[in-house]
Scaffold this motif. Structure first.
Motif, mmCIF file in Angstrom:
data_model
loop_
_atom_site.group_PDB
_atom_site.id
_atom_site.type_symbol
_atom_site.label_atom_id
_atom_site.label_comp_id
_atom_site.label_asym_id
_atom_site.label_seq_id
_atom_site.Cartn_x
_atom_site.Cartn_y
_atom_site.Cartn_z
ATOM 1 N N LYS A 4 0.689 -1.198 -0.061
ATOM 2 C CA LYS A 4 0.030 -0.032 0.032
ATOM 3 C C LYS A 4 0.894 1.220 0.001
ATOM 4 N N VAL A 7 2.461 3.160 -4.948
ATOM 5 C CA VAL A 7 1.629 3.209 -5.895
ATOM 6 C C VAL A 7 2.206 3.361 -7.438
ATOM 7 N N SER A 28 -1.709 13.629 -1.785
ATOM 8 C CA SER A 28 -1.919 12.192 -1.803
ATOM 9 C C SER A 28 -1.168 12.207 -3.153
ATOM 10 N N PRO A 29 -1.053 10.595 -3.786
ATOM 11 C CA PRO A 29 -0.640 10.243 -5.028
ATOM 12 C C PRO A 29 -1.070 10.791 -6.164
ATOM 13 N N ALA A 30 -2.562 11.335 -6.103
ATOM 14 C CA ALA A 30 -3.192 11.891 -7.217
ATOM 15 C C ALA A 30 -2.458 13.091 -7.839
ATOM 16 N N MET A 33 -0.437 11.503 -10.298
ATOM 17 C CA MET A 33 -0.891 10.501 -11.229
ATOM 18 C C MET A 33 -0.829 10.813 -12.569
ATOM 19 N N GLN A 49 2.364 6.539 -0.727
ATOM 20 C CA GLN A 49 0.898 6.735 -0.288
ATOM 21 C C GLN A 49 1.062 6.422 1.473
ATOM 22 N N ARG A 53 -4.625 8.334 4.079
ATOM 23 C CA ARG A 53 -5.057 8.888 2.655
ATOM 24 C C ARG A 53 -5.089 7.565 1.656
ATOM 25 N N GLY A 54 -5.985 7.920 0.533
ATOM 26 C CA GLY A 54 -6.362 6.698 -0.423
ATOM 27 C C GLY A 54 -6.745 5.409 0.148
ATOM 28 N N ALA A 55 -5.857 4.387 -0.364
ATOM 29 C CA ALA A 55 -6.596 3.268 0.182
ATOM 30 C C ALA A 55 -5.911 2.813 1.579
ATOM 31 N N ARG A 56 -5.339 3.914 2.296
ATOM 32 C CA ARG A 56 -4.964 3.621 3.554
ATOM 33 C C ARG A 56 -5.567 4.718 4.655
ATOM 34 N N MET A 57 -6.895 5.133 4.098
ATOM 35 C CA MET A 57 -7.419 6.268 4.872
ATOM 36 C C MET A 57 -7.583 5.646 6.247
#
Length: 246
Positions: A4, A7, A28-30, A33, A49, A53-57
């Motif tokens: 995680k 990314v 975030s990674p966004a 991206m 990440q 945030r993201g998948a680690r919110m």
């Protein structure tokens, strides 16, 4: 890479070089991206990440620099398995310095280059007022002034309730961490916004204290978040740096 922390928007197993990109406080990674389809073809983009945030919110955000460094060093094998470059914006620039310092201490393969964007040199003192521990309304008001968080997000109360712990945690690191000056063997390229009043000339040129090489400073139109305002120009310059390494 089933992890995680990393990314990889566009995996490239044949890449000769990896570019690891670290976000600014609250980012975030966004942020990076869209770069995946426009980077040098022999470079693989890897985005960081961190928790919150993201998948680690659902994970508590780190409140100390060392926590970020420890997680990165736990994945040192992946970080260093190919030639690589580290890039960060604002707080991200200080993270890449700190992790590189630890890699030197570990006698690990070092980054071929550091790109420090939108940041004072990490051993210089911040002259900004601390905001991370302000009351709710005052903290949100300061976020408005910084102009790095989208206005529509700041006005979305439910989302802000979710994001405030992350933002406070990131700002706590940004405002409380100060590095010990260490001269690295890695070259450093510095990006700076012409209108960034948060960083003095002394703080900017302080990056020279941290490398054995002569730093290369590139100036962009815009303030502290020129990385968003001048995206195409920033990416063009990143590719120029990478093309000298690949």
């Amino acid at each position: 890479m089933n992890n995680k922390l990393f990314v990889i928007p566009k995996p490239n197993p044949n890449a000769k070089l990896r570019l690891f990109c670290f976000p600014y406080a609250g980012g975030s990674p966004a942020i990076y991206m869209p770069w995946s389809s426009e980077l040098h073809p022999e470079v693989e983009l890897v985005l960081l990440q961190f928790p919150g945030r993201g998948a680690r919110m659902g994970e508590p955000a780190y409140v100390e620099m060392q926590h970020k460094v420890d997680e990165l060093l736990a994945h040192q094998a992946f970080l260093t398995e190919k030639p690589y470059v580290l890039m960060g914006h604002s707080l991200g620039s200080r993270v890449i310095f700190e992790v590189t310092k630890h890699l030197v201490e570990n006698n690990a393969p070092l980054p071929r280059h550091l790109i420090a964007s939108g940041s004072r040199a990490p051993h210089t003192a911040s002259v900004k007022e601390r905001i991370y521990d302000l009351p709710h309304d005052a903290f949100v008001e300061e976020l408005y002034k910084l102009n790095g968080t989208p206005k529509e997000l700041l006005e979305h109360k439910e989302l802000m309730e979710l994001l405030l712990p992350l933002l406070r945690a990131d700002f706590q690191i940004a405002e409380c961490y100060r590095a010990q000056a260490t001269t690295l063997p890695c070259p450093i390229t510095v990006f700076h916004g012409h209108d960034d009043i948060e960083i003095s000339a002394e703080q900017l040129h302080g990056w020279q204290d941290l490398t054995e090489h002569k730093i290369d400073i590139h100036y962009f139109n815009g303030g502290h978040f020129f990385i968003n305002q001048c995206r195409d120009e920033v990416l063009k310059t990143v590719n120029q740096v990478l093309s000298r390494i690949v």
